[in-house]
Design a protein around this motif. Structure first.
Motif, PDB file in Angstrom:
ATOM      1  N   LEU A   1     -39.010  28.066 -37.332  1.00 33.56           N
ATOM      2  CA  LEU A   1     -40.010  27.198 -38.207  1.00 33.56           C
ATOM      3  C   LEU A   1     -41.328  27.025 -37.435  1.00 33.56           C
ATOM      4  O   LEU A   1     -42.676  27.276 -38.070  1.00 33.56           O
ATOM      5  CB  LEU A   1     -39.365  25.914 -38.887  1.00 33.56           C
ATOM      6  N   ALA A   2     -41.201  26.615 -36.342  1.00 28.82           N
ATOM      7  CA  ALA A   2     -42.425  26.300 -35.499  1.00 28.82           C
ATOM      8  C   ALA A   2     -43.182  27.556 -35.385  1.00 28.82           C
ATOM      9  O   ALA A   2     -44.286  27.628 -35.448  1.00 28.82           O
ATOM     10  CB  ALA A   2     -42.139  25.645 -34.016  1.00 28.82           C
ATOM     11  N   ALA A   3     -42.533  28.785 -35.202  1.00 26.92           N
ATOM     12  CA  ALA A   3     -42.988  29.999 -34.793  1.00 26.92           C
ATOM     13  C   ALA A   3     -43.662  30.550 -35.985  1.00 26.92           C
ATOM     14  O   ALA A   3     -45.020  30.912 -35.895  1.00 26.92           O
ATOM     15  CB  ALA A   3     -42.093  31.241 -34.382  1.00 26.92           C
ATOM     16  N   VAL A   4     -43.239  30.234 -37.060  1.00 27.59           N
ATOM     17  CA  VAL A   4     -44.085  30.664 -38.405  1.00 27.59           C
ATOM     18  C   VAL A   4     -45.043  29.795 -38.693  1.00 27.59           C
ATOM     19  O   VAL A   4     -46.089  30.208 -39.098  1.00 27.59           O
ATOM     20  CB  VAL A   4     -42.930  30.502 -39.642  1.00 27.59           C
ATOM     21  N   VAL A   5     -45.022  28.459 -38.404  1.00 24.07           N
ATOM     22  CA  VAL A   5     -46.147  27.547 -38.549  1.00 24.07           C
ATOM     23  C   VAL A   5     -47.387  27.897 -37.822  1.00 24.07           C
ATOM     24  O   VAL A   5     -48.545  28.111 -38.144  1.00 24.07           O
ATOM     25  CB  VAL A   5     -45.904  25.979 -38.392  1.00 24.07           C
ATOM     26  N   ILE A   6     -47.008  28.392 -36.453  1.00 24.87           N
ATOM     27  CA  ILE A   6     -48.162  28.732 -35.289  1.00 24.87           C
ATOM     28  C   ILE A   6     -48.927  30.050 -35.964  1.00 24.87           C
ATOM     29  O   ILE A   6     -49.858  30.118 -35.818  1.00 24.87           O
ATOM     30  CB  ILE A   6     -47.497  28.861 -34.175  1.00 24.87           C
ATOM     31  N   ILE A   7     -48.073  30.962 -36.364  1.00 18.95           N
ATOM     32  CA  ILE A   7     -48.599  32.115 -36.829  1.00 18.95           C
ATOM     33  C   ILE A   7     -49.467  31.826 -37.898  1.00 18.95           C
ATOM     34  O   ILE A   7     -50.525  32.495 -38.196  1.00 18.95           O
ATOM     35  CB  ILE A   7     -47.601  33.260 -37.176  1.00 18.95           C
ATOM     36  N   ALA A   8     -49.117  31.159 -38.977  1.00 18.13           N
ATOM     37  CA  ALA A   8     -49.694  30.916 -40.403  1.00 18.13           C
ATOM     38  C   ALA A   8     -50.794  30.035 -39.981  1.00 18.13           C
ATOM     39  O   ALA A   8     -52.194  30.569 -40.392  1.00 18.13           O
ATOM     40  CB  ALA A   8     -48.777  29.980 -41.267  1.00 18.13           C
TER      41      ALA A   8
END
Length: 125
Positions: A11-18
């Motif tokens: 989830l942290a990776a998805v948020v960073i990319i977004a």
């Protein structure tokens, strides 16, 4: 416990990319619909000298009026060139009062993450 940690990391990776992609769009660097930093200005540019040529530029990747304004604004920054972009037709009509190489027009548009498929000289009658 390990599963929870993996889910949190994903989830942290998805948020960073977004957040990174949203930042590009809002700063006007994305290909579509951001342009957040561009203030609205009159996009009609008048040439300083008599028009010597007109070209039609076919462009892929425009999806809205913001795309249209973004490309038009950048093209109109070129000295000796006045552009009118139509996102629905996927084209720009550029009028020139001096010789401007097709490559400069193409690079200006493609630097914005759109794709130029063709540039044609418009024959005057």
């Amino acid at each position: 416990m390990l599963v929870t940690i993996l889910i949190v990391l994903a989830l942290a990776a998805v948020v960073i990319i977004a957040v990174k992609n949203a930042g590009k769009r809002l700063s006007g660097q994305g290909g579509c619909c951001g342009g957040g930093g561009d203030e609205f200005i009159d996009d009609k540019k008048v040439l300083d000298h008599p028009e010597i040529a007109e070209k039609k530029v076919n462009i892929q990747g425009m999806h809205c009026e913001q795309c249209e304004r973004h490309i038009q604004r950048q093209l109109n920054r070129i000295d000796g060139l006045s552009a009118e972009v139509n996102w629905k037709k996927g084209e720009a009509l550029v009028k020139m009062d001096r010789e401007i190489k097709d490559d400069l027009i193409k690079r200006t548009i493609e630097r914005l993450d759109y794709h130029v498929t063709d540039i044609q000289t418009v024959q005057r009658s």
